[in-house]
Structure formats: C-alpha cells, structure tokens
Design an enzyme around this catalytic site. Structure first.
Site, PDB file in Angstrom:
ATOM      1  N   ASP A 144       0.843  -1.194   0.000  1.00 48.18           N
ATOM      2  CA  ASP A 144       0.000   0.000   0.000  1.00 48.18           C
ATOM      3  C   ASP A 144       0.888   1.259   0.000  1.00 48.18           C
ATOM      4  O   ASP A 144       2.076   1.180   0.337  1.00 48.18           O
ATOM      5  CB  ASP A 144      -0.865  -0.055   1.273  1.00 48.18           C
TER       6      ASP A 144
ATOM      7  N   ASP B 267      -0.281   5.105   0.950  1.00 47.86           N
ATOM      8  CA  ASP B 267      -0.533   6.064   2.040  1.00 47.86           C
ATOM      9  C   ASP B 267      -0.440   5.397   3.414  1.00 47.86           C
ATOM     10  O   ASP B 267      -1.129   4.423   3.688  1.00 47.86           O
ATOM     11  CB  ASP B 267      -1.915   6.701   1.889  1.00 47.86           C
TER      12      ASP B 267
HETATM   13 MG   LIG Z   1      -2.949   3.201   3.484  1.00 51.94          MG
END
Ligand SMILES: [Mg+2]
Length: 163
Positions: free
Chosen positions: A10, A12
């Site tokens: 991922d 962020d």
């Molecule tokens: Mg995230």
C-alpha cells in the site's frame, strides 16, 4: 525450487507520509480542505497533494530489503475517484522514489480484495478497507503490533523467507 512469494504494498501510511503533504499546503488551501461540509477533512482531493509527500521512515530501505530477500513486489494502492491528478501523482511518486523496485509493477484500484486469491500473496496495508482484509492472515497491518514499523515488517518477512 521454492515458489516466489508476492508482496503487495500500500502507499498512504505505509510508503508515503500523507501528513507531510498536508504540511506543505498553503494556509488557504489547508482551510479550504479541512472540512468537506460534514466536519471531515478531504485533503486527498487537493490537486497535486500526492506529489508533495515524503516517504515514511524506513520505507525506501524497507522495500529494497524485501526485494533483496527475493520477494516479488507490487504497489497496490487506491487513489481518490474525484481527484484524477492523484492517480498520475502516485505513479510519478513511485517512479521518483522506488523505480528500481516497482517499475511497471503498480496496481491502482478500489478493489484490493481481487488480488487476495493469488497464491502465496501478502499485503502490507495500514487499513482494512477496499478489500485489504480479504487477505486474512496474509494482511500485514502496518502500524499495528506486531508490525509497528518497517523494522518489524522486515523481521517478519525475513523469518518467512527462511522457513
Ligand atoms: Mg494506506
């Protein structure tokens, strides 16, 4: 020969420090996006905000260490539907900071769960949404014990590769 394990990563809150982008906004933009009308901020809608963000501590070295351990790595990220520049900013961010690991290995989707059926696939994600929790025990929830930070994540995958 042992089959290569995949790790989806991922952006962020895992690779990218979202707050560092907010911190670089001018005061007026900050005020404008601090409240979407329901009391919630919507900074992910600020045009260009993703290009301002700095890496999370240890993230750059962390993914390079995972590559070194022999894992097959992919970006698995969601970008805001109402902010098309965020999609291109995210590609530019990956090309700038980690092209050696993720060159043309990037998936942007709101349906991360679709990848959960992949054999021997893990997901490093700080949240459970957008299908992240479909990875079950293979969801490495970044920021929560025992995966508090990149050091702990590397320990986990280092032990896994020795099994
Ligand atoms: Mg995230």
């Amino acid at each position: 020969m042992m089959k290569t394990k995949k790790i989806f990563v991922d952006m962020d809150g895992v690779l990218v420090n979202f707050q560092s982008g907010i911190d670089k906004l001018d005061a007026e933009t900050k005020r404008e996006y601090a409240d979407d009308g329901t009391g919630k901020s919507h900074f992910d809608d600020v045009p260009g905000i993703f290009s301002l963000m700095e890496p999370m501590p240890g993230a750059i070295e962390g993914v390079r260490a995972l590559k070194e351990l022999g894992y097959d790595l992919y970006i698995l990220s969601t970008a805001p539907w109402g902010n098309p520049s965020a999609w291109s900013d995210k590609v530019a961010w990956v090309a700038k900071h980690l092209d050696d690991v993720f060159h043309k290995k990037m998936i942007i989707t709101h349906c991360k769960g679709l990848l959960a059926a992949q054999e021997d696939a893990y997901l490093i994600d700080d949240r459970t949404g957008h299908g992240a929790s479909d990875f079950g025990e293979h969801h490495i929830q970044f920021g929560t014990a025992p995966y508090k930070d990149w050091g702990h994540v590397i320990n986990f995958f280092s032990e896994l590769s020795n099994r």
